[in-house]
Design an enzyme around this catalytic site. Structure first.
Site, short mmCIF file in Angstrom:
data_model
loop_
_atom_site.label_atom_id
_atom_site.label_comp_id
_atom_site.label_asym_id
_atom_site.label_seq_id
_atom_site.Cartn_x
_atom_site.Cartn_y
_atom_site.Cartn_z
N HIS A 179 0.84 -1.21 0.00
CA HIS A 179 0.00 0.00 0.00
C HIS A 179 0.88 1.26 0.00
O HIS A 179 0.60 2.23 -0.71
CB HIS A 179 -0.87 0.06 1.26
N GLN A 238 -8.82 -6.39 -11.00
CA GLN A 238 -9.46 -5.19 -10.45
C GLN A 238 -9.04 -3.94 -11.23
O GLN A 238 -9.86 -3.06 -11.50
CB GLN A 238 -9.08 -5.05 -8.97
P1 AMP Z 1 -6.59 -3.47 -0.41
O1 AMP Z 1 -6.41 -2.71 0.87
O2 AMP Z 1 -6.20 -4.90 -0.33
O3 AMP Z 1 -7.95 -3.23 -1.04
O4 AMP Z 1 -5.54 -2.84 -1.41
C1 AMP Z 1 -5.55 -1.46 -1.70
C2 AMP Z 1 -4.67 -1.22 -2.90
O5 AMP Z 1 -3.34 -1.64 -2.62
C3 AMP Z 1 -5.14 -2.02 -4.13
O6 AMP Z 1 -5.04 -1.21 -5.28
C4 AMP Z 1 -4.19 -3.17 -4.16
O7 AMP Z 1 -4.00 -3.72 -5.45
C5 AMP Z 1 -2.92 -2.52 -3.64
N1 AMP Z 1 -2.01 -3.55 -3.12
C6 AMP Z 1 -2.30 -4.49 -2.19
N2 AMP Z 1 -1.24 -5.29 -2.01
C7 AMP Z 1 -0.26 -4.85 -2.84
C8 AMP Z 1 1.05 -5.29 -3.14
N3 AMP Z 1 1.60 -6.34 -2.52
N4 AMP Z 1 1.76 -4.60 -4.05
C9 AMP Z 1 1.21 -3.54 -4.69
N5 AMP Z 1 -0.03 -3.08 -4.46
C10 AMP Z 1 -0.76 -3.73 -3.55
#
Ligand code: AMP
Length: 281
Positions: A37, A153
């Site tokens: 994030h 997504q």
């Molecule tokens: P989430 O809180 O899981 O909904 O993720 C929020 C954002 O962070 C989304 O756009 C995810 O794709 C991105 N994200 C989550 N994990 C990672 C990661 N390991 N590397 C890059 N982006 C991430």
């Protein structure tokens, strides 16, 4: 850094920056933040004058209610990490603020949602589109940042932006991994020691499959991943698909596209993990 809970307060904070013709960047998250994030937040800070990060566990995108209940929530730690990363405004609304009444909107993303996560998580992308569109209306960002870890997504959000004709740019950011290769995820916290140890095999097998793919066809490469994942009792594979990175449709020949991506969803014990690897771009 300001922490706000209401949309009207959020709009007030942003309007000053907008009137001053500043660029506004948005990073939507569900909290329990990790370095993945933060990589999005840092990119947003670097590319915009004002960075807004939303932290909201969106109930409408959870098709599995026990997954929603078990989803980790660490608001204080999130705020501290965001402050350090240079975030200007954290938007942390309650469910009632985002859904004062049920959202009855039904989005349709055609073939993009009929593959991979779509059939396994009915209603998931509709819920994602509901919350992300509400956040886009509330913030009206110039740019919004999403991680390629959630590969499907990003494609769905790009399509939603087209359908709604929103004047903003979607920026996708590479996957951030743990030192051993596991794609960072808030759900990783739920892995026990044994599961965490084995979970590294997911990225390892994907990486090995990239070498394998150099001298094998698409079907053989898909089978390579499926068979190696199948060797471990701790895993239960939902799917492994090798797709065109733009249309998300499965390919049968490497020459079919210049952008080939392998996407996996697999349970490691009780925790469902996703990851992907680019074969060709
Ligand atoms: P989430 O809180 O899981 O909904 O993720 C929020 C954002 O962070 C989304 O756009 C995810 O794709 C991105 N994200 C989550 N994990 C990672 C990661 N390991 N590397 C890059 N982006 C991430």
């Amino acid at each position: 850094m300001k922490i706000v809970k209401q949309i009207c307060e959020l709009k007030n904070c942003i309007s000053e920056a907008r009137n001053a013709k500043k660029n506004i960047g948005l990073v939507p998250t569900m909290g329990a933040l990790h370095a993945g994030h933060i990589s999005l937040v840092e990119r947003c800070v670097a590319e915009n004058d004002l960075t807004v990060v939303s932290v909201f566990v969106n109930p409408t995108q959870f098709n599995d209610k026990s997954d929603l209940a078990a989803y980790p929530r660490t608001p204080e730690q999130d705020a501290a990490m965001l402050e350090k990363a240079g975030c200007d405004i954290v938007f942390m609304p309650e469910v009632e603020e985002m859904y004062p009444e049920p959202d009855t909107r039904q989005f349709s993303f055609g073939a993009l949602e009929q593959v991979m996560e779509g059939p396994y998580r009915p209603g998931h992308f509709n819920g994602v589109a509901q919350i992300v569109s509400k956040l886009f209306y509330a913030v009206e960002p110039d740019r919004a940042y999403f991680g390629e870890k959630d590969f499907q997504q990003v494609a769905i959000i790009r399509e939603m932006v087209k359908q709604l004709q929103l004047p903003l740019q979607i920026v996708s950011c590479p996957i951030v991994r743990e030192a051993d290769g596991l794609a960072m995820s808030s759900r990783n916290q739920r892995l026990n020691a044994e599961e965490r140890k084995k979970s590294v095999l997911i990225s390892k097998i994907l990486l090995e499959s990239r070498t394998f793919a150099q001298s094998n066809n698409v079907a053989e490469t898909k089978a390579f991943v499926e068979e190696n994942i199948g060797k471990e009792d701790i895993f239960r594979l939902d799917y492994y698909e090798i797709v065109d990175g733009y249309t998300l449709q499965p390919i049968s020949d490497w020459n079919q596209t210049e952008y080939a991506v392998g996407c996996i969803a697999v349970f490691c014990g009780p925790v469902r993990l996703i990851d992907n690897i680019i074969y060709k771009s």
